[in-house]
Design an enzyme around this catalytic site. Structure first.
Site, PDB file in Angstrom:
ATOM      1  N   GLU A   9       1.189  -1.653  -0.513  1.00  0.00           N
ATOM      2  CA  GLU A   9       0.161  -0.239   0.217  1.00  0.00           C
ATOM      3  C   GLU A   9       1.364   1.349  -0.066  1.00  0.00           C
ATOM      4  O   GLU A   9       0.024   2.181  -0.777  1.00  0.00           O
ATOM      5  CB  GLU A   9      -1.133   0.001   1.870  1.00  0.00           C
ATOM      6  CG  GLU A   9      -1.941   1.073   0.835  1.00  0.00           C
ATOM      7  CD  GLU A   9      -3.592   0.823   2.299  1.00  0.00           C
ATOM      8  OE1 GLU A   9      -3.470   1.060   3.456  1.00  0.00           O
ATOM      9  OE2 GLU A   9      -4.321   2.105   2.199  1.00  0.00           O
ATOM     10  N   HIS A  63       4.669 -27.149  -0.228  1.00  0.00           N
ATOM     11  CA  HIS A  63       3.910 -27.872  -0.749  1.00  0.00           C
ATOM     12  C   HIS A  63       3.173 -27.173  -1.474  1.00  0.00           C
ATOM     13  O   HIS A  63       1.871 -27.944  -1.876  1.00  0.00           O
ATOM     14  CB  HIS A  63       3.160 -28.912   0.495  1.00  0.00           C
ATOM     15  CG  HIS A  63       4.158 -29.112   1.145  1.00  0.00           C
ATOM     16  ND1 HIS A  63       4.418 -30.377   1.745  1.00  0.00           N
ATOM     17  CD2 HIS A  63       4.833 -29.091   2.968  1.00  0.00           C
ATOM     18  CE1 HIS A  63       5.445 -31.116   2.093  1.00  0.00           C
ATOM     19  NE2 HIS A  63       5.699 -30.187   3.165  1.00  0.00           N
ATOM     20  N   LYS A  90     -12.196   3.185  -3.797  1.00  0.00           N
ATOM     21  CA  LYS A  90     -13.513   3.465  -2.999  1.00  0.00           C
ATOM     22  C   LYS A  90     -14.485   4.574  -3.793  1.00  0.00           C
ATOM     23  O   LYS A  90     -15.443   4.072  -4.272  1.00  0.00           O
ATOM     24  CB  LYS A  90     -12.761   4.072  -1.875  1.00  0.00           C
ATOM     25  CG  LYS A  90     -12.130   3.141  -0.780  1.00  0.00           C
ATOM     26  CD  LYS A  90     -12.239   4.929   0.543  1.00  0.00           C
ATOM     27  CE  LYS A  90     -11.132   3.916   1.695  1.00  0.00           C
ATOM     28  NZ  LYS A  90     -10.912   4.927   2.922  1.00  0.00           N
TER      29      LYS A  90
END
Ligand code: PA5
Length: 503
Positions: free
Chosen positions: A335, A356, A472
């Site tokens: 961010e 794995h 947003k």
């Protein structure tokens, strides 16, 4: 049938630690012995000269030192591209020393009062108004905290999180856990307008008010801007108890503000010890002696790796506790760094589980990966490995050599560190001595310093997140929020002109 018995297991130390904290029995974090035993270290041996493309030489790092030192010096004097809406967003730097004992005890006293009233606390928030709390809470508490008795939790209420996503099933499932309980909430939003948090708050508030009437107001804590915003206004009208998100501290840097401290105090985490950890790293990382400053070395190593073509940082923890810290780093770095086509993708991983799965990619995939291990030196508990009669799985040798699960788990760092290095993945190991608030405080401050320096090195402001604002706004436009009509129209036109491809 008789119930399952825990054979050969000692008392769970994580529970014992929770009980101790519940009794306000503190670690001796003020002593030199404690500090020496709890010093985070950074081993960068495997960052240098990994075979294959994108290798970093010591000279590459040395060449960066002047730039890193200049960046550090500018950060300390709050110079450069560091502002958001005209405010320098470097308030986190001095928080560890600015925070007062009185303020901490005010928080503790509200937490104590509210804890006496409720069975469960729900923390509402997203991004920086959420992750630091859950990361720290998970790192320091029992994996199944809410399933323990109140005494085993050290008297803390059950702790839940909502508002960090918009998944109705997750929300509904959480509500089931709250049914019939006395519930308190802490709603956290700096802006006060974040959709996810606001919706979660509406729903919770309605249920609380319908269940308890005006008494619900005493069960609601609000953490927001000191004077403006929807939450501040509502808190004023209702008389909620409030806490403040400081102007000069951004969400992802806010775990040491009221944003983090209130929830942590509710979970009976020692917030004084937490502050002391931040203070310790502030001291350690304040100097300009590069090779003795882990925050500067960390920043330089990551930048050198990025310049050498490493675009993914796998942050691998050998403990579920620290996996949550890796998730916190997944927010802090991308961010802050993800601007103008820059930055590394941070991939939090729990080893050996992930070995794995994408472990194959780390070892042999595209060589654009670097790796940071979060290695917990001493787990709370030791798990012995039992002998068998026939040694069918061939593991009796471990028992003969006195090796327990802890020993094998250590190799979950050392094995991949060596193998990945040989495979051309430069890697470094952050050694975290124990699960305690002091060590997390150190680690957070170190990372906050490192990512800020990274901003200077990359040439942009690490304290703003216009990309997050973009999503947003798009969401506001899509849901028809008043004030976003223009964006909605623009989107509609663009979407109309787009040829949909769907199979
Ligand atoms: O780091 C940040 O600034 C963001 O992740 C914010 O914390 C997040 O968007 C939540 O914002 P707010 O606290 O305004 O609801």
């Amino acid at each position: 049938m008789k119930g399952f018995d825990l054979i050969d297991q000692e008392e769970n130390k994580t529970i014992a630690l929770q009980k101790r904290r519940g009794n306000r029995d503190q670690n001796a974090f003020g002593t030199r012995e404690f500090r020496e035993a709890n010093r985070i270290t950074l081993d960068v041996t495997y960052m240098l000269d990994a075979p294959g493309p994108g290798s970093i030489a010591r000279e590459d790092v040395e060449a960066l030192i002047p730039k890193v030192l200049t960046a550090h010096e500018r950060l300390q004097r709050e110079d450069g591209d560091i502002s958001d809406h005209g405010i320098a967003m470097t308030g986190w730097q001095n928080l560890p020393v600015d925070i007062t004992k009185e303020h901490l005890s005010d928080i503790q006293s509200v937490a104590k009062d509210l804890s006496a009233e409720v069975d469960a606390l729900v923390s509402l928030g997203i991004g920086g108004s959420y992750l630091g709390i859950e990361a720290t809470f998970r790192a320091l508490t029992h994996t199944y905290f809410n399933q323990l008795s109140s005494a085993e939790r050290g008297g803390a209420p059950e702790i839940y999180f909502l508002g960090q996503n918009m998944d109705p099933d997750f929300f509904r499932d959480t509500l089931d856990m709250l049914r019939g309980k006395r519930v308190g909430i802490n709603v956290i939003s700096k802006s006060g307008t974040t959709t996810e948090t606001a919706i979660a708050f509406r729903i919770m508030r309605k249920m609380m008010e319908e269940t308890w009437g005006a008494d619900a107001d005493q069960l609601i804590l609000v953490t927001t801007d000191k004077e403006k915003g929807a939450l501040r206004t509502l808190a004023g009208e209702k008389g909620y108890r409030t806490f403040v998100v400081p102007d000069d501290v951004g969400g992802r840097f806010s775990v040491l503000t009221d944003v983090g401290l209130v929830g942590l105090a509710m979970a009976r985490i020692d917030i004084e010890e937490f502050v002391a950890g931040f203070q310790a790293m502030r001291e350690i990382s304040s100097g300009n002696d590069f090779w003795n400053n882990p925050a500067l070395v960390h920043a330089a190593m990551r930048h050198a790796a990025w310049c050498a073509g490493k675009k993914i940082e796998v942050v691998a923890a050998n403990s579920t506790a620290l996996y949550w810290v890796a998730r916190w780093m997944e927010q802090l770095f991308p961010e802050s760094e993800g601007h103008e086509g820059h930055g590394m993708w941070v991939s939090p991983s729990l080893y050996s589980e992930k070995l794995h799965a994408n472990g194959q990619m780390v070892q042999q995939g595209e060589r654009n990966i670097m790796e940071t291990f979060l290695a917990l030196t001493e787990h709370d508990n030791r798990i012995p490995i039992p002998q068998t009669d026939n040694d069918l799985d061939g593991l009796d040798f471990l028992v003969k050599r006195g090796m327990d699960m802890n020993h094998v788990n250590r190799m979950v760092v050392e094995g991949p560190a060596y193998a990945h290095y040989q495979g051309g993945v430069p890697n470094m190991t952050l050694e975290i001595p124990r699960r305690n608030a002091f060590n997390l405080g150190q680690l957070y401050y170190m990372m906050e310093t490192s990512v800020s320096i990274s901003g200077y090195l990359l040439g942009h402001n690490p304290f703003v997140q216009p990309g997050v604002e973009a999503y947003k706004h798009a969401m506001f436009a899509l849901i028809g929020k008043p004030g976003f009509e223009k964006e909605a129209q623009k989107m509609e036109n663009q979407l109309k002109g787009m040829k949909r491809v769907s199979v």
